[in-house]
Design a protein around this motif. Structure first.
Motif, PDB file in Angstrom:
ATOM      1  N   ARG A  77     -36.383 -20.899 -15.289  1.00 18.01           N
ATOM      2  CA  ARG A  77     -35.845 -22.235 -14.971  1.00 18.01           C
ATOM      3  C   ARG A  77     -34.463 -22.419 -15.582  1.00 18.01           C
ATOM      4  N   GLY A  78     -34.120 -21.569 -16.512  1.00 21.39           N
ATOM      5  CA  GLY A  78     -32.806 -21.615 -17.146  1.00 21.39           C
ATOM      6  C   GLY A  78     -32.667 -20.489 -18.139  1.00 21.39           C
ATOM      7  N   LEU A  79     -31.415 -20.090 -18.396  1.00 23.56           N
ATOM      8  CA  LEU A  79     -31.166 -19.026 -19.352  1.00 23.56           C
ATOM      9  C   LEU A  79     -29.795 -19.235 -19.977  1.00 23.56           C
ATOM     10  N   THR A  80     -29.750 -19.148 -21.282  1.00 22.35           N
ATOM     11  CA  THR A  80     -28.494 -19.214 -22.033  1.00 22.35           C
ATOM     12  C   THR A  80     -28.333 -17.910 -22.791  1.00 22.35           C
ATOM     13  N   ALA A  81     -27.129 -17.356 -22.774  1.00 24.02           N
ATOM     14  CA  ALA A  81     -26.811 -16.167 -23.565  1.00 24.02           C
ATOM     15  C   ALA A  81     -25.441 -16.385 -24.206  1.00 24.02           C
ATOM     16  N   ILE A  82     -25.424 -16.370 -25.532  1.00 25.39           N
ATOM     17  CA  ILE A  82     -24.181 -16.550 -26.289  1.00 25.39           C
ATOM     18  C   ILE A  82     -24.041 -15.367 -27.225  1.00 25.39           C
ATOM     19  N   HIS A  83     -22.876 -14.739 -27.213  1.00 25.64           N
ATOM     20  CA  HIS A  83     -22.609 -13.609 -28.110  1.00 25.64           C
ATOM     21  C   HIS A  83     -21.303 -13.877 -28.837  1.00 25.64           C
ATOM     22  N   ARG A  84     -21.322 -13.675 -30.135  1.00 20.18           N
ATOM     23  CA  ARG A  84     -20.129 -13.892 -30.943  1.00 20.18           C
ATOM     24  C   ARG A  84     -19.333 -12.605 -31.096  1.00 20.18           C
ATOM     25  N   TYR A  85     -18.055 -12.767 -31.449  1.00 19.10           N
ATOM     26  CA  TYR A  85     -17.197 -11.646 -31.805  1.00 19.10           C
ATOM     27  C   TYR A  85     -16.386 -12.050 -33.035  1.00 19.10           C
ATOM     28  N   GLY A  86     -15.719 -11.072 -33.629  1.00 20.09           N
ATOM     29  CA  GLY A  86     -14.964 -11.307 -34.858  1.00 20.09           C
ATOM     30  C   GLY A  86     -15.750 -10.784 -36.046  1.00 20.09           C
ATOM     31  N   LYS A  87     -15.302 -11.147 -37.248  1.00 20.57           N
ATOM     32  CA  LYS A  87     -15.998 -10.727 -38.469  1.00 20.57           C
ATOM     33  C   LYS A  87     -17.116 -11.711 -38.758  1.00 20.57           C
ATOM     34  N   ILE A  88     -18.314 -11.167 -38.901  1.00 19.41           N
ATOM     35  CA  ILE A  88     -19.517 -11.968 -39.115  1.00 19.41           C
ATOM     36  C   ILE A  88     -20.167 -11.515 -40.414  1.00 19.41           C
ATOM     37  N   ALA A  89     -20.401 -12.472 -41.300  1.00 22.35           N
ATOM     38  CA  ALA A  89     -20.979 -12.179 -42.616  1.00 22.35           C
ATOM     39  C   ALA A  89     -22.499 -12.082 -42.523  1.00 22.35           C
ATOM     40  N   PRO A  90     -23.109 -11.365 -43.461  1.00 20.37           N
ATOM     41  CA  PRO A  90     -24.565 -11.303 -43.503  1.00 20.37           C
ATOM     42  C   PRO A  90     -25.177 -12.707 -43.516  1.00 20.37           C
ATOM     43  N   GLY A  91     -26.238 -12.845 -42.729  1.00 21.12           N
ATOM     44  CA  GLY A  91     -26.921 -14.126 -42.614  1.00 21.12           C
ATOM     45  C   GLY A  91     -26.399 -15.006 -41.495  1.00 21.12           C
ATOM     46  N   GLU A  92     -25.238 -14.683 -40.940  1.00 23.32           N
ATOM     47  CA  GLU A  92     -24.661 -15.484 -39.855  1.00 23.32           C
ATOM     48  C   GLU A  92     -25.211 -15.033 -38.506  1.00 23.32           C
ATOM     49  N   ASN A  93     -25.152 -15.927 -37.545  1.00 20.46           N
ATOM     50  CA  ASN A  93     -25.594 -15.651 -36.179  1.00 20.46           C
ATOM     51  C   ASN A  93     -24.650 -14.682 -35.474  1.00 20.46           C
ATOM     52  N   ILE A  94     -25.236 -13.809 -34.682  1.00 24.03           N
ATOM     53  CA  ILE A  94     -24.462 -12.922 -33.811  1.00 24.03           C
ATOM     54  C   ILE A  94     -24.704 -13.266 -32.349  1.00 24.03           C
ATOM     55  N   VAL A  95     -25.966 -13.386 -31.971  1.00 23.93           N
ATOM     56  CA  VAL A  95     -26.309 -13.552 -30.559  1.00 23.93           C
ATOM     57  C   VAL A  95     -27.449 -14.554 -30.412  1.00 23.93           C
ATOM     58  N   LEU A  96     -27.427 -15.261 -29.291  1.00 27.61           N
ATOM     59  CA  LEU A  96     -28.491 -16.205 -28.965  1.00 27.61           C
ATOM     60  C   LEU A  96     -28.872 -16.027 -27.506  1.00 27.61           C
ATOM     61  N   VAL A  97     -30.172 -15.879 -27.264  1.00 27.28           N
ATOM     62  CA  VAL A  97     -30.702 -15.851 -25.906  1.00 27.28           C
ATOM     63  C   VAL A  97     -31.810 -16.893 -25.845  1.00 27.28           C
ATOM     64  N   ILE A  98     -31.729 -17.769 -24.859  1.00 23.33           N
ATOM     65  CA  ILE A  98     -32.757 -18.776 -24.640  1.00 23.33           C
ATOM     66  C   ILE A  98     -33.225 -18.638 -23.197  1.00 23.33           C
ATOM     67  N   ALA A  99     -34.518 -18.415 -23.034  1.00 22.51           N
ATOM     68  CA  ALA A  99     -35.102 -18.306 -21.700  1.00 22.51           C
ATOM     69  C   ALA A  99     -36.102 -19.447 -21.518  1.00 22.51           C
ATOM     70  N   ALA A 100     -35.940 -20.198 -20.438  1.00 20.73           N
ATOM     71  CA  ALA A 100     -36.838 -21.302 -20.112  1.00 20.73           C
ATOM     72  C   ALA A 100     -37.558 -20.978 -18.811  1.00 20.73           C
ATOM     73  N   ALA A 101     -38.882 -21.210 -18.815  1.00 15.85           N
ATOM     74  CA  ALA A 101     -39.690 -20.890 -17.641  1.00 15.85           C
ATOM     75  C   ALA A 101     -40.854 -21.871 -17.542  1.00 15.85           C
ATOM     76  N   SER A 102     -41.527 -21.814 -16.418  1.00 18.90           N
ATOM     77  CA  SER A 102     -42.719 -22.641 -16.249  1.00 18.90           C
ATOM     78  C   SER A 102     -43.857 -22.161 -17.145  1.00 18.90           C
ATOM     79  N   HIS A 103     -43.899 -20.845 -17.400  1.00 24.51           N
ATOM     80  CA  HIS A 103     -44.989 -20.264 -18.177  1.00 24.51           C
ATOM     81  C   HIS A 103     -44.439 -19.345 -19.263  1.00 24.51           C
ATOM     82  N   ARG A 104     -45.192 -19.200 -20.345  1.00 23.50           N
ATOM     83  CA  ARG A 104     -44.714 -18.499 -21.532  1.00 23.50           C
ATOM     84  C   ARG A 104     -44.363 -17.032 -21.306  1.00 23.50           C
ATOM     85  N   GLN A 105     -45.180 -16.300 -20.551  1.00 25.49           N
ATOM     86  CA  GLN A 105     -44.917 -14.869 -20.407  1.00 25.49           C
ATOM     87  C   GLN A 105     -43.586 -14.611 -19.725  1.00 25.49           C
TER      88      GLN A 105
END
Length: 156
Positions: A77-105
């Motif tokens: 039903r929807g999908l978001t994909a965000i990827h960062r670039y540059g210098k990233i310190a430990p503990g910081e976010n690099i990538v995010l994927v969000i998948a939305a659907a009618s059912h969990r699987q």
């Protein structure tokens, strides 16, 4: 079915909850939302930062291609994909994927599919910077990432 994926490649951090809210706002046909947030590890206290470079335009196009495949294959039903670039310190976010659907699987499979392909297909390069200031080498691709992608071979 979703109109298309929401894809961003950016140097700035992202807000996971704000992105979930944006993806699901006004949609009452969603029964499951799966999020994957990849973080920078400190590699046993040795890593000071991970430097990510990308091929502008090409990275967005490839992530969009992968995300569109996931939407079609898993009836998301929807999908978001965000990827960062540059210098990233430990503990910081690099990538995010969000998948939305009618059912969990479908949501789980969609998010997993995107990450497996993102790790092997999107034009990003990683260089390690040690905590003591030494620059490391560019990180090589891992056989495990190729194996993870191979399980989706019939989904390309």
């Amino acid at each position: 079915m979703a109109a298309g994926p929401f894809v961003r490649v950016q140097s700035d951090d992202f807000d996971l909850q704000a992105e979930v809210d944006r993806l699901t706002e006004g949609q009452h046909n969603i029964g499951a939302v799966v999020t994957f947030s990849g973080l920078c590890r400190d590699e046993g206290g040795m890593l000071g930062a991970l430097e990510l470079e990308h091929y502008p335009g090409m990275a967005e196009a490839e992530i969009t291609r992968i995300a569109t495949l996931a939407i079609e294959r898993f009836e998301l039903r929807g999908l978001t994909a965000i990827h960062r670039y540059g210098k990233i310190a430990p503990g910081e976010n690099i990538v995010l994927v969000i998948a939305a659907a009618s059912h969990r699987q479908a949501a789980f499979d969609g998010a997993n599919f995107v990450m497996d392909f993102l790790k092997t297909s999107a034009p990003f390069w990683k260089k390690e910077h040690a905590k003591d200031g030494r620059q490391g080498d560019w990180v090589s691709a891992k056989d495990a990432d190729d194996a993870a992608r191979a399980k989706w071979a019939d989904k390309e």
